[in-house]
Enzyme design. Structure first.
Site, PDB file in Angstrom:
ATOM      1  N   SER A   1       0.902  -1.139   0.196  1.00 43.70           N
ATOM      2  CA  SER A   1       0.016  -0.033   0.065  1.00 43.70           C
ATOM      3  C   SER A   1       0.877   1.326   0.033  1.00 43.70           C
ATOM      4  O   SER A   1       1.787   1.276  -0.900  1.00 43.70           O
ATOM      5  CB  SER A   1      -0.945   0.054   1.141  1.00 43.70           C
ATOM      6  OG  SER A   1      -1.794   1.124   1.113  1.00 43.70           O
ATOM      7  N   THR A   2       0.852   2.182   0.936  1.00 41.24           N
ATOM      8  CA  THR A   2       1.503   3.218   0.989  1.00 41.24           C
ATOM      9  C   THR A   2       2.938   3.232   1.072  1.00 41.24           C
ATOM     10  O   THR A   2       3.487   2.395   2.054  1.00 41.24           O
ATOM     11  CB  THR A   2       0.999   4.156   2.339  1.00 41.24           C
ATOM     12  OG1 THR A   2      -0.400   4.441   2.271  1.00 41.24           O
ATOM     13  CG2 THR A   2       1.937   5.489   2.251  1.00 41.24           C
TER      14      THR A   2
ATOM     15  N   HIS B   1      -2.411  -1.223  -3.418  1.00 44.06           N
ATOM     16  CA  HIS B   1      -3.326  -0.033  -3.369  1.00 44.06           C
ATOM     17  C   HIS B   1      -3.040   1.035  -4.284  1.00 44.06           C
ATOM     18  O   HIS B   1      -2.260   1.811  -3.816  1.00 44.06           O
ATOM     19  CB  HIS B   1      -3.447   0.243  -1.763  1.00 44.06           C
ATOM     20  CG  HIS B   1      -3.801  -0.913  -0.982  1.00 44.06           C
ATOM     21  ND1 HIS B   1      -4.087  -0.642   0.293  1.00 44.06           N
ATOM     22  CD2 HIS B   1      -4.371  -2.127  -1.232  1.00 44.06           C
ATOM     23  CE1 HIS B   1      -4.507  -2.089   0.790  1.00 44.06           C
ATOM     24  NE2 HIS B   1      -4.689  -2.705   0.091  1.00 44.06           N
TER      25      HIS B   1
ATOM     26  N   MET C   1      -0.626   1.477   4.873  1.00 44.87           N
ATOM     27  CA  MET C   1      -1.167   1.594   6.259  1.00 44.87           C
ATOM     28  C   MET C   1      -2.243   0.560   6.224  1.00 44.87           C
ATOM     29  O   MET C   1      -2.765  -0.184   5.357  1.00 44.87           O
ATOM     30  CB  MET C   1      -2.232   2.991   6.003  1.00 44.87           C
ATOM     31  CG  MET C   1      -1.375   4.194   5.764  1.00 44.87           C
ATOM     32  SD  MET C   1      -2.152   5.801   5.758  1.00 44.87           S
ATOM     33  CE  MET C   1      -2.945   5.691   4.356  1.00 44.87           C
TER      34      MET C   1
ATOM     35  N   ASP D   1      -4.435  -4.488   5.715  1.00 43.58           N
ATOM     36  CA  ASP D   1      -4.844  -5.588   4.673  1.00 43.58           C
ATOM     37  C   ASP D   1      -3.616  -6.670   4.335  1.00 43.58           C
ATOM     38  O   ASP D   1      -2.682  -6.035   4.305  1.00 43.58           O
ATOM     39  CB  ASP D   1      -5.376  -4.745   3.374  1.00 43.58           C
ATOM     40  CG  ASP D   1      -5.792  -5.341   2.466  1.00 43.58           C
ATOM     41  OD1 ASP D   1      -6.300  -6.787   2.460  1.00 43.58           O
ATOM     42  OD2 ASP D   1      -5.862  -5.050   1.128  1.00 43.58           O
TER      43      ASP D   1
END
Length: 345
Positions: A165-166, A192, A287, A290
């Site tokens: 993600s991030t 993401h 973050m 998930d």
């Protein structure tokens, strides 16, 4: 920080209307303080020097010095988390250049009608600002692996499945550079990211890697030596063709609690059913949590589970969740992940 209880922010945006819009969004959260605005990258660098904000929010495309210029200068002079804003129709790959140079993350630009509406509550800018303020600035460089590996025609595992993600785009680039150019098993990635950016991301990775990188398509067969990126319009699953035994890409409308489109849990869970103890599951920076439940399924099936360590993660959220839950007992630095994975094979 100007106040111990607030996060000081600087907005860099050439549109006066967008500056007002972004200001209103930030002011809706009492823990965030807007300390200044700038009209382009050059002025933004000067204001960053003067105001020393905790977080910078910058437009990607601006006249007289753009977001890439700002990121380069800020990271060189006084590393500060930079959140980039980019209109989908204007995305030309520059956003990924900025991410690789140290930008924290990016968002689609908010629409003009977002203020004082239900959409404003769902727009993730304030959430991202808070994550950026707590993040670590990471610039990890590795040399590209241009060597073949002696696999002797086989490998101990059948697939590598990655969730990020991030901070993920930069981490994925760094990881792929470490993999041998004759990798004989597929790599399947859920990152993401807005759907419209994923095609550009895949093209960028394809140009950087000796392996073939593409966006996964419904019904296509997963092949060894390819790297597949899950699209962002649905949650991606893997299934086995009952006649040929081939692993096939499939999509589902099932809603996942932690994240949707693409859900890392969805991909990992389905992959664990297909590959069992012959897969490697990996969670990178990001973050939230998930991937934790999916990685638990991989571990239960006997597969190897790995998470990026805290020191090299931009945001140690998803890796921490996976580790703390017992889904993985292996925390590996980003610059060692490629070698660790190859050693498993």
């Amino acid at each position: 920080m100007t106040n111990a209880k607030t996060i000081s922010t600087l907005i860099v945006e050439d549109s006066a209307l967008m500056r007002i819009l972004l200001s209103d969004i930030l002011k809706s959260d009492p823990s965030i303080e807007l300390v200044g605005t700038a009209k382009n990258g050059k002025e933004g660098v000067e204001k960053a020097r003067l105001l020393e904000p905790d977080v910078i929010i910058s437009d990607m495309i601006m006249p007289d010095y753009d977001g890439v210029y700002l990121v380069e200068k800020v990271m060189k002079e006084s590393p500060t988390p930079v959140i980039l804003l980019s209109s989908l129709e204007k995305n030309d790959g520059l956003v990924f250049d900025a991410l690789q140079k140290g930008a924290f993350d990016f968002l689609d630009k908010p629409k003009d009608d977002i203020t004082n509406s239900i959409k404003a509550k769902n727009y993730p800018l304030t959430k991202l600002v808070k994550a950026a303020a707590e993040s670590k600035i990471k610039k990890i460089k590795v040399k590209k692996n241009n060597h073949s590996h002696a696999f002797n025609g086989s490998a101990a595992y059948s697939a590598i499945v990655i969730g990020a993600s991030t901070g993920g785009p930069g981490a994925i680039e760094t990881l792929l550079k470490q993999l041998p150019n004759n990798l004989i098993l597929p790599v399947i990635i859920a990152q993401h990211m807005p759907d419209s950016f994923i095609t550009s991301f895949a093209k960028r990775l394809d140009a950087l890697s000796d392996l073939h990188v593409k966006v996964a398509e419904s019904g296509e067969e997963i092949k060894s030596g390819y790297i597949y990126i899950a699209p962002g319009h649905a949650n991606m699953r893997l299934r086995k063709n009952p006649h040929s035994g081939a692993v096939i890409v499939n999509f589902t409308d099932k809603v996942y609690t932690e994240f949707n489109n693409p859900s890392i849990d969805c991909l990992l869970e389905s992959a664990s059913e297909i590959y069992g103890n012959k897969m490697i599951g990996l969670i990178l920076t990001g973050m939230g949590r998930d991937g934790t439940e999916g990685l638990k399924k991989v571990k239960a099936k006997g597969g190897i589970t790995i998470a990026q360590d805290e020191d090299t993660s931009v945001v140690y959220g998803m890796p921490k969740s996976a580790f703390d839950s017992g889904a993985t007992d292996r925390l590996v630095p980003l610059n060692q992940l490629g070698g660790y994975i190859v050693s498993c094979l």
